[in-house]
Design an enzyme around this catalytic site. Structure first.
Site, PDB file in Angstrom:
ATOM      1  N   VAL A   1      12.328  -8.732  22.377  1.00 15.69           N
ATOM      2  CA  VAL A   1      11.564  -9.488  21.390  1.00 15.69           C
ATOM      3  C   VAL A   1      12.330  -9.592  20.077  1.00 15.69           C
ATOM      4  CG1 VAL A   1       9.437  -9.500  20.029  1.00 15.69           C
ATOM      5  CG2 VAL A   1       9.342  -8.957  22.453  1.00 15.69           C
TER       6      VAL A   1
ATOM      7  N   PHE B   1       1.288 -18.712  37.842  1.00 18.72           N
ATOM      8  CA  PHE B   1       0.867 -17.338  38.164  1.00 18.72           C
ATOM      9  C   PHE B   1      -0.064 -17.266  39.372  1.00 18.72           C
ATOM     10  CE2 PHE B   1       2.701 -14.344  35.132  1.00 18.72           C
ATOM     11  CZ  PHE B   1       3.497 -15.251  34.457  1.00 18.72           C
TER      12      PHE B   1
ATOM     13  N   ALA C   1       1.885 -15.631  45.412  1.00 20.57           N
ATOM     14  CA  ALA C   1       1.594 -14.362  46.085  1.00 20.57           C
ATOM     15  C   ALA C   1       2.903 -13.642  46.388  1.00 20.57           C
ATOM     16  CB  ALA C   1       0.836 -14.635  47.375  1.00 20.57           C
TER      17      ALA C   1
ATOM     18  N   CYS D   1       5.905  -5.368  30.761  1.00 19.34           N
ATOM     19  CA  CYS D   1       4.756  -5.864  30.000  1.00 19.34           C
ATOM     20  C   CYS D   1       3.446  -5.812  30.779  1.00 19.34           C
ATOM     21  CB  CYS D   1       5.024  -7.281  29.529  1.00 19.34           C
ATOM     22  SG  CYS D   1       6.512  -7.397  28.542  1.00 19.34           S
TER      23      CYS D   1
HETATM   24  C1  UGA Z   1       4.946 -11.373  30.428  1.00 18.10           C
HETATM   25  C2  UGA Z   1       4.161 -12.623  29.997  1.00 18.10           C
HETATM   26  O1  UGA Z   1       4.302 -13.652  30.979  1.00 18.10           O
HETATM   27  C3  UGA Z   1       4.656 -13.151  28.644  1.00 18.10           C
HETATM   28  O2  UGA Z   1       3.850 -14.236  28.213  1.00 18.10           O
HETATM   29  C4  UGA Z   1       4.566 -12.005  27.612  1.00 18.10           C
HETATM   30  O3  UGA Z   1       5.007 -12.411  26.334  1.00 18.10           O
HETATM   31  C5  UGA Z   1       5.415 -10.853  28.103  1.00 18.10           C
HETATM   32  O4  UGA Z   1       4.904 -10.404  29.382  1.00 18.10           O
HETATM   33  C6  UGA Z   1       5.313  -9.730  27.095  1.00 18.10           C
HETATM   34  O5  UGA Z   1       4.231  -9.206  26.907  1.00 18.10           O
HETATM   35  O6  UGA Z   1       6.293  -9.454  26.404  1.00 18.10           O
HETATM   36  P1  UGA Z   1       7.304 -10.959  31.598  1.00 18.10           P
HETATM   37  O7  UGA Z   1       6.882  -9.541  31.727  1.00 18.10           O
HETATM   38  O8  UGA Z   1       8.660 -11.246  31.045  1.00 18.10           O
HETATM   39  O9  UGA Z   1       6.277 -11.778  30.653  1.00 18.10           O
HETATM   40  O10 UGA Z   1       7.247 -11.608  33.043  1.00 18.10           O
HETATM   41  P2  UGA Z   1       6.261 -12.580  33.829  1.00 18.10           P
HETATM   42  O11 UGA Z   1       6.913 -13.883  34.016  1.00 18.10           O
HETATM   43  O12 UGA Z   1       4.908 -12.577  33.265  1.00 18.10           O
HETATM   44  O13 UGA Z   1       6.229 -11.865  35.258  1.00 18.10           O
HETATM   45  C7  UGA Z   1       5.621 -10.584  35.408  1.00 18.10           C
HETATM   46  C8  UGA Z   1       5.596 -10.160  36.849  1.00 18.10           C
HETATM   47  O14 UGA Z   1       4.664 -10.930  37.585  1.00 18.10           O
HETATM   48  C9  UGA Z   1       6.927 -10.307  37.585  1.00 18.10           C
HETATM   49  O15 UGA Z   1       7.150  -9.145  38.345  1.00 18.10           O
HETATM   50  C10 UGA Z   1       6.718 -11.498  38.484  1.00 18.10           C
HETATM   51  O16 UGA Z   1       7.489 -11.433  39.653  1.00 18.10           O
HETATM   52  C11 UGA Z   1       5.228 -11.393  38.791  1.00 18.10           C
HETATM   53  N1  UGA Z   1       4.591 -12.678  39.157  1.00 18.10           N
HETATM   54  C12 UGA Z   1       4.522 -13.684  38.247  1.00 18.10           C
HETATM   55  C13 UGA Z   1       4.015 -12.827  40.398  1.00 18.10           C
HETATM   56  O17 UGA Z   1       4.034 -11.914  41.243  1.00 18.10           O
HETATM   57  N2  UGA Z   1       3.393 -14.009  40.706  1.00 18.10           N
HETATM   58  C14 UGA Z   1       3.317 -15.042  39.830  1.00 18.10           C
HETATM   59  O18 UGA Z   1       2.730 -16.091  40.173  1.00 18.10           O
HETATM   60  C15 UGA Z   1       3.902 -14.864  38.561  1.00 18.10           C
END
Ligand code: UGA
Length: 431
Positions: A11, A249, A252, A260
């Site tokens: 960040v 999001f 699956a 996060c």
């Molecule tokens: C997340 C949020 O998306 C951001 O908006 C936020 O600012 C950030 O946390 C934070 O709090 O700093 P991030 O942790 O970088 O971002 O990653 P994401 O893209 O949210 O993915 C999180 C997890 O969910 C990953 O392991 C991803 O593989 C999984 N995921 C995501 C799924 O299993 N399915 C989906 O449809 C989307």
């Protein structure tokens, strides 16, 4: 404006570089001398697309500097962004706010003329109030305001997210604080939501928890799909076209990880408990997330009968594509479980091998996906990098290298018909 950023993680570093690119003079401070030495030497401690170039350009333009002298950085600036980590606290589920408290105390004596202290780290509601109190106690004459300005960037797309945010949330308790942040953010062209401090803090945790909820929802639907003979990808597509639901999001797989979502859901549950609110819904989202990994492990066992003594190739170790971050990575969890089961694990990741190494003692980390496949009794796709899809990956070659053609796709990244046509015994999630 002169800005200081305390904390040079995902960040802080991205925020600093992006503000510099908007013409501000930015000093990024961190109490980790090694990190600052790396940055001053032109290195970037994290893998984040576009960050390297942005930092280099802003340093060359003289708008971005790094220091370990936090007080000096604060003295030279009008707005101070707190971007330090808030890792999970051991055992309790809440966030460890000691770094925030430490920064509040460290900056207090430097607030000799009015400055705006902005919390950008993800923090539980009422942290802003605590920061205010701490500064007041530490330096009773300090001239300052505290604001909350949560960050919504996602790893892997952090620079793009910070340059064109979908919304800016500003939690303030004075007009001066509001005007300062509005001036800073107006050039970004995104909607600006002005709230009180507590609501801004709440927006961040409520948003991340909702994203986790969405993922767990689709993962529960995936379990239903498997039993009913339906295809979760088609179901998600059919749901996502409803603008009230949205397509994002709803992928699956083996569940969410990263630094996060798991931590923020935990902290939000903890807050609910503290405030006496029943938020079992969120606990269920966590339970489904854990279950999703365990169910995948059962699939591996079913496919192999005995895991001990098998050679297993793992494709992908970061918590998602586009980053070398392995914190709370589902891929690492599964690879480490395989090692514990007595399998010979040969794992690949395009960028995360160095960060994965300390977490995967006993696994062989290999330089390309073909090495992961060589002689394997099963291949597991755990992070959906483009490198594991055609045309980047030669699936025919991959098939020729494995000993047994078992392929378990934990991210529904590949086409089942294509994989079966290649002769793989292909299993994925919910389809
Ligand atoms: C997340 C949020 O998306 C951001 O908006 C936020 O600012 C950030 O946390 C934070 O709090 O700093 P991030 O942790 O970088 O971002 O990653 P994401 O893209 O949210 O993915 C999180 C997890 O969910 C990953 O392991 C991803 O593989 C999984 N995921 C995501 C799924 O299993 N399915 C989906 O449809 C989307």
């Amino acid at each position: 404006m002169n800005l200081s950023i305390i904390g040079t993680g995902y960040v802080g570093l991205v925020t600093g570089a992006v503000f510099a690119s908007k013409g501000h003079t930015v000093v990024c401070a961190d109490n980790d001398p090694e990190k600052i030495a790396t940055l001053e030497g032109g290195g970037i401690p994290i893998v984040e697309p576009g960050l390297d170039e942005l930092v280099r350009a802003q340093r060359a333009a003289g708008r971005l500097a790094f220091t370990t002298d936090i007080a000096q950085a604060v003295r030279s600036s009008q707005v101070v962004f707190i971007c330090v980590g808030t890792p999970p606290r051991d055992g309790s589920g809440g966030a460890d706010l000691s770094s925030i408290e430490h920064v509040a105390r460290a900056i207090a004596p430097a607030l000799t003329s009015w400055k705006l202290v902005v919390e950008k780290s993800t923090v539980p509601v009422r942290t802003g109030m605590q920061v205010k109190e701490t500064i007041r106690r530490e330096a009773p004459g300090a001239q300052f305001d505290v604001a909350s300005n949560p960050e919504f960037l996602a790893e892997g797309t952090a620079v793009a997210n910070a340059l064109s945010p979908d919304r800016i949330v500003i939690g303030v308790s004075s007009d001066r604080a509001r005007e300062t942040l509005e001036e800073l953010y107006r050039p970004f062209g995104a909607p600006i939501i002005v709230t009180d401090l507590e609501s801004a803090e709440m927006i961040k945790h409520a948003s991340n928890s909702f994203l986790a909820l969405k993922i767990s929802y689709v993962n529960a639907v995936a379990q239903l799909c498997e039993r009913a003979g339906a295809n979760v990808d088609q179901v998600a597509q059919g749901m996502g076209l409803d603008p009230r639901i949205g397509p994002a999001f709803l992928r699956a797989g083996i569940g969410y990880g990263g630094s996060c979502l798991p931590k923020d859901v935990d902290a939000f549950c903890d807050l609910a408990r503290e405030l006496g609110v029943d938020f079992t819904l969120l606990r269920e989202a966590q339970r489904i997330n854990t279950q999703q990994r365990e169910r995948f492990q059962r699939k591996i066992e079913q496919a192999l009968w005995v895991v001990r003594g098998k050679t297993i190739g793992v494709l992908g170790l970061s918590f998602k594509p586009g980053t070398d971050d392995v914190r709370e990575s589902a891929a690492i969890e599964i690879a480490a479980w395989l090692v514990r089961q007595g399998a010979s694990v040969q794992a690949h990741d395009p960028v995360a091998l160095d960060k994965a190494r300390p977490l995967l003692a006993g696994a062989r980390l290999v330089a390309d996906p073909y090495e992961a496949a060589r002689g394997a009794h099963a291949l597991i796709l755990a992070t959906e990098w483009e490198d594991y899809r055609e045309p980047r990956l030669d699936l025919v070659r991959l098939r020729s290298l494995v000993r047994w053609p078992i392929f378990l796709d934990g991210r529904n990244a590949l086409d089942p018909a294509r994989m079966r046509a290649l002769g793989f015994e292909y299993t994925s999630v919910g389809r």
